[in-house]
Motif scaffolding. Structure first.
Motif, short mmCIF file in Angstrom:
data_model
loop_
_atom_site.label_atom_id
_atom_site.label_comp_id
_atom_site.label_asym_id
_atom_site.label_seq_id
_atom_site.Cartn_x
_atom_site.Cartn_y
_atom_site.Cartn_z
N ILE A 78 -8.21 -5.79 -31.43
CA ILE A 78 -8.63 -6.40 -30.18
C ILE A 78 -10.07 -6.85 -30.35
O ILE A 78 -10.95 -6.02 -30.61
CB ILE A 78 -8.50 -5.43 -28.99
CG1 ILE A 78 -7.05 -4.99 -28.81
CG2 ILE A 78 -9.01 -6.07 -27.71
CD1 ILE A 78 -6.69 -3.70 -29.48
N VAL A 79 -10.29 -8.14 -30.25
CA VAL A 79 -11.63 -8.71 -30.42
C VAL A 79 -12.10 -9.28 -29.10
O VAL A 79 -11.35 -10.01 -28.43
CB VAL A 79 -11.61 -9.83 -31.48
CG1 VAL A 79 -13.00 -10.43 -31.66
CG2 VAL A 79 -11.08 -9.32 -32.80
N THR A 80 -13.29 -8.95 -28.69
CA THR A 80 -13.88 -9.56 -27.50
C THR A 80 -15.29 -10.03 -27.81
O THR A 80 -15.99 -9.45 -28.64
CB THR A 80 -13.94 -8.56 -26.32
OG1 THR A 80 -14.64 -7.39 -26.73
CG2 THR A 80 -12.56 -8.18 -25.84
N ALA A 81 -15.67 -11.09 -27.16
CA ALA A 81 -17.02 -11.61 -27.30
C ALA A 81 -17.39 -12.30 -26.00
O ALA A 81 -16.51 -12.73 -25.25
CB ALA A 81 -17.10 -12.59 -28.47
N PRO B 20 -22.51 -18.79 -32.52
CA PRO B 20 -23.54 -19.18 -33.49
C PRO B 20 -23.09 -20.31 -34.39
O PRO B 20 -22.00 -20.27 -34.96
CB PRO B 20 -23.77 -17.90 -34.29
CG PRO B 20 -23.25 -16.81 -33.44
CD PRO B 20 -22.14 -17.39 -32.64
N ILE C 245 -19.66 -22.28 -35.85
CA ILE C 245 -18.63 -21.88 -36.81
C ILE C 245 -18.01 -20.56 -36.37
O ILE C 245 -17.48 -19.80 -37.15
CB ILE C 245 -19.19 -21.73 -38.24
CG1 ILE C 245 -20.42 -20.81 -38.23
CG2 ILE C 245 -19.53 -23.09 -38.81
CD1 ILE C 245 -20.94 -20.51 -39.62
N TYR C 246 -18.13 -20.34 -35.12
CA TYR C 246 -17.57 -19.14 -34.51
C TYR C 246 -16.17 -18.86 -35.01
O TYR C 246 -15.39 -19.75 -35.16
CB TYR C 246 -17.56 -19.37 -33.01
CG TYR C 246 -17.27 -18.17 -32.18
CD1 TYR C 246 -16.15 -18.13 -31.38
CD2 TYR C 246 -18.12 -17.08 -32.21
CE1 TYR C 246 -15.89 -17.04 -30.60
CE2 TYR C 246 -17.87 -15.99 -31.43
CZ TYR C 246 -16.75 -15.97 -30.62
OH TYR C 246 -16.49 -14.89 -29.86
N TYR C 247 -15.85 -17.68 -35.29
CA TYR C 247 -14.52 -17.26 -35.74
C TYR C 247 -14.05 -17.92 -37.03
O TYR C 247 -13.43 -17.27 -37.86
CB TYR C 247 -13.44 -17.51 -34.68
CG TYR C 247 -13.52 -16.60 -33.49
CD1 TYR C 247 -13.46 -15.23 -33.65
CD2 TYR C 247 -13.68 -17.12 -32.22
CE1 TYR C 247 -13.54 -14.39 -32.57
CE2 TYR C 247 -13.76 -16.29 -31.12
CZ TYR C 247 -13.70 -14.93 -31.29
OH TYR C 247 -13.78 -14.12 -30.22
N THR D 292 -14.93 -16.20 -40.01
CA THR D 292 -14.96 -14.76 -39.90
C THR D 292 -13.56 -14.15 -39.86
O THR D 292 -13.25 -13.19 -40.54
CB THR D 292 -15.71 -14.34 -38.63
OG1 THR D 292 -16.95 -15.02 -38.60
CG2 THR D 292 -15.93 -12.84 -38.61
N TYR D 293 -12.71 -14.73 -39.08
CA TYR D 293 -11.40 -14.13 -38.89
C TYR D 293 -10.29 -15.13 -39.13
O TYR D 293 -10.40 -16.30 -38.83
CB TYR D 293 -11.27 -13.58 -37.47
CG TYR D 293 -12.30 -12.54 -37.16
CD1 TYR D 293 -12.39 -11.39 -37.92
CD2 TYR D 293 -13.19 -12.73 -36.13
CE1 TYR D 293 -13.34 -10.46 -37.66
CE2 TYR D 293 -14.15 -11.79 -35.85
CZ TYR D 293 -14.23 -10.65 -36.62
OH TYR D 293 -15.17 -9.73 -36.35
N SER D 294 -9.24 -14.63 -39.63
CA SER D 294 -8.04 -15.42 -39.78
C SER D 294 -6.92 -14.68 -39.07
O SER D 294 -6.57 -13.56 -39.44
CB SER D 294 -7.69 -15.59 -41.26
OG SER D 294 -6.46 -16.25 -41.40
#
Lengths: 206, 236
Positions: free
Chosen positions: B42-45, B162, B165-167, B170-172
């Motif tokens: 679970i990712v939150t920002a 930022p 190139i957010y996400y 960083t994540y797939s």
């Protein structure tokens, strides 16, 4: 300062011992290592590790003094559900999930030991290793992998005894690996129980 | 020269030890993930410049569309893959958590524009980053387009992400990511025709494996737990 002094004494001891002309034997051995995370390592992984081994050589430069080198490998792992803040300049947020945490520690040490007792019987020894630890720590959560690999300076005081076992010698000892932190990492220290067997190269080959 | 000695017992012990160690240390990373559930995250920002006290009402859609792969434009829009029961579970869990945090749902957003709107979707693409630059909200069909005055031509901005190139680096995300985004309807960027995302929740992996309903529900609850700044009951 005390640490620097201790290092100088140990290095001097090894150098002096290496110049001795009383070399009796070259021992090489293998120990199985069980480890318990301590200090800051325990904050990262608290599980004990039964995955460790060390290859070691010891040379008696005096009747009661041996020096040598060793290379070991200890693997720690733990699973935990955590919520962690991530702020790496690319992403800033919170990630929750099952974390798979690992520490691989590879100590490469120069060692010196004082022995007490008869060479043909059981002997106790006390000594320390000094050298480099390559520590690879990893956190996996979901498909995210965060690696942190560094070389650390450390030392490893050890106390134990060995005794004849056939034509070899069996060994039981305890080691405390104090691994200094490096560039913001934790110190990755751990206590270790070693059970091993050592062979005499001299006895076997000639 | 001494005769070579072949002591059997120590050599046998050594051989056993080597074999045992090869079994004990099979890899640098033992006991790793074994099931799809192990990959659930679970990712939150959020935009930490936002004062969430200025927002009180929210809108919530009545369905959870599937967001097709933007690299496969021929895929039909609004192709549902989630059973209605799962869609309603998702929406009701979000609503319950928003209400528990002191927010008020606006049932008729066309008549009474809310402060924020929540958009909810399920991705079919491996890369969540694609959605940052893709008009996936159009897949709500008539629900989003033309609603609240922000119709065709409007997009979603992530000014707090930022370097743009957010996400993406960083994540797939694998197939089966539930996306929840809170969009600011009070402060639109009229120059760039964007409404800004205030909060993003992404539940990855929850759509595969077993016991999905419980994992979806728990994941949404966790997304709110780790976003205490949304809780109006605890804000000073």
């Amino acid at each position: 300062m005390k640490t620097t002094y201790a290092i100088m004494v140990i290095v001097a001891m090894i150098l002096l011992a290496s110049t001795g002309a009383l070399a009796q034997d070259d021992l090489f051995g293998f120990t199985y290592n069980m480890s318990l995370p301590t200090l800051e390592t325990r904050d990262f992984i608290s599980n004990e590790s039964f995955r460790g081994a060390t290859l070691e050589g010891r040379n008696f430069v005096a009747p009661n003094l041996a020096v040598g080198i060793s290379v070991g490998w200890q693997v720690f792992d733990e699973q935990t559900f955590e919520t962690m803040n991530v702020n790496n300049g690319v992403f800033s947020g919170v990630v929750s999930g099952k974390q798979f945490r690992y520490v691989n520690s590879v100590p490469i040490l120069a060692n010196a030991y004082f022995y007490g007792g008869d060479q043909d019987g059981g002997r106790i020894f006390i000594g320390t290793g000094l050298g480099a630890y390559y520590v690879a720590s990893r956190v996996e959560v979901g498909r995210i992998v965060i690696d942190n690999n560094n070389w650390h300076f450390g030392f490893a005081p050890e106390f134990g005894f060995d005794f004849p076992f056939g034509d070899s010698r069996a060994l039981i000892s305890g080691t405390f690996n104090y691994v200094f932190n490096n560039e913001g990492t934790v110190n990755f220290s751990y206590a270790q129980l070693n059970i091993g067997i050592f062979y005499s190269i001299y006895e076997y080959m000639w | 020269m001494k005769e070579f000695k072949a002591s059997r017992l120590p050599m046998l012990v050594l051989a056993i030890a080597v074999v045992a160690m090869s079994a004990v240390i099979p890899s640098c990373y033992p006991n790793g993930p074994e099931s799809p559930e192990d990959f659930d995250i679970i990712v939150t920002a959020f935009d930490d410049d936002t004062d969430f006290n200025q927002f009180n009402t929210y809108a919530l859609p009545d369905s959870v569309p599937v967001v097709p792969d933007p690299e496969n434009p021929n895929q039909p829009k609004n192709q549902p893959v989630l059973p209605d029961s799962i869609q309603q579970l998702i929406l009701s869990t979000i609503e319950t958590n928003m209400n528990n945090y002191g927010w008020t749902r606006e049932i008729d957003p066309n008549t009474n524009p809310p402060d924020v709107t929540l958009v909810v979707g399920v991705s079919e693409n491996d890369e969540y980053g694609a959605y940052v630059s893709y008009d996936w909200y159009s897949y709500y069909g008539g629900w989003y387009v033309g609603w609240g005055g922000y119709g065709a031509g409007w997009g979603v901005g992530y000014p707090w992400a930022p370097s743009g190139i957010y996400y993406t680096q960083t994540y797939s995300y694998t197939v089966g990511t539930l996306l929840i985004e809170m969009l600011d309807l009070k402060n639109p960027d009229t120059q760039n025709m964007e409404v800004n995302a205030l909060w993003v929740g992404a539940l990855n992996g929850l759509m595969s494996g077993t016991n999905s309903e419980q994992r979806i529900s728990d994941g949404i609850v966790q997304a709110f737990i780790q976003s205490p700044y949304l809780n109006k009951n605890q804000q000073p």
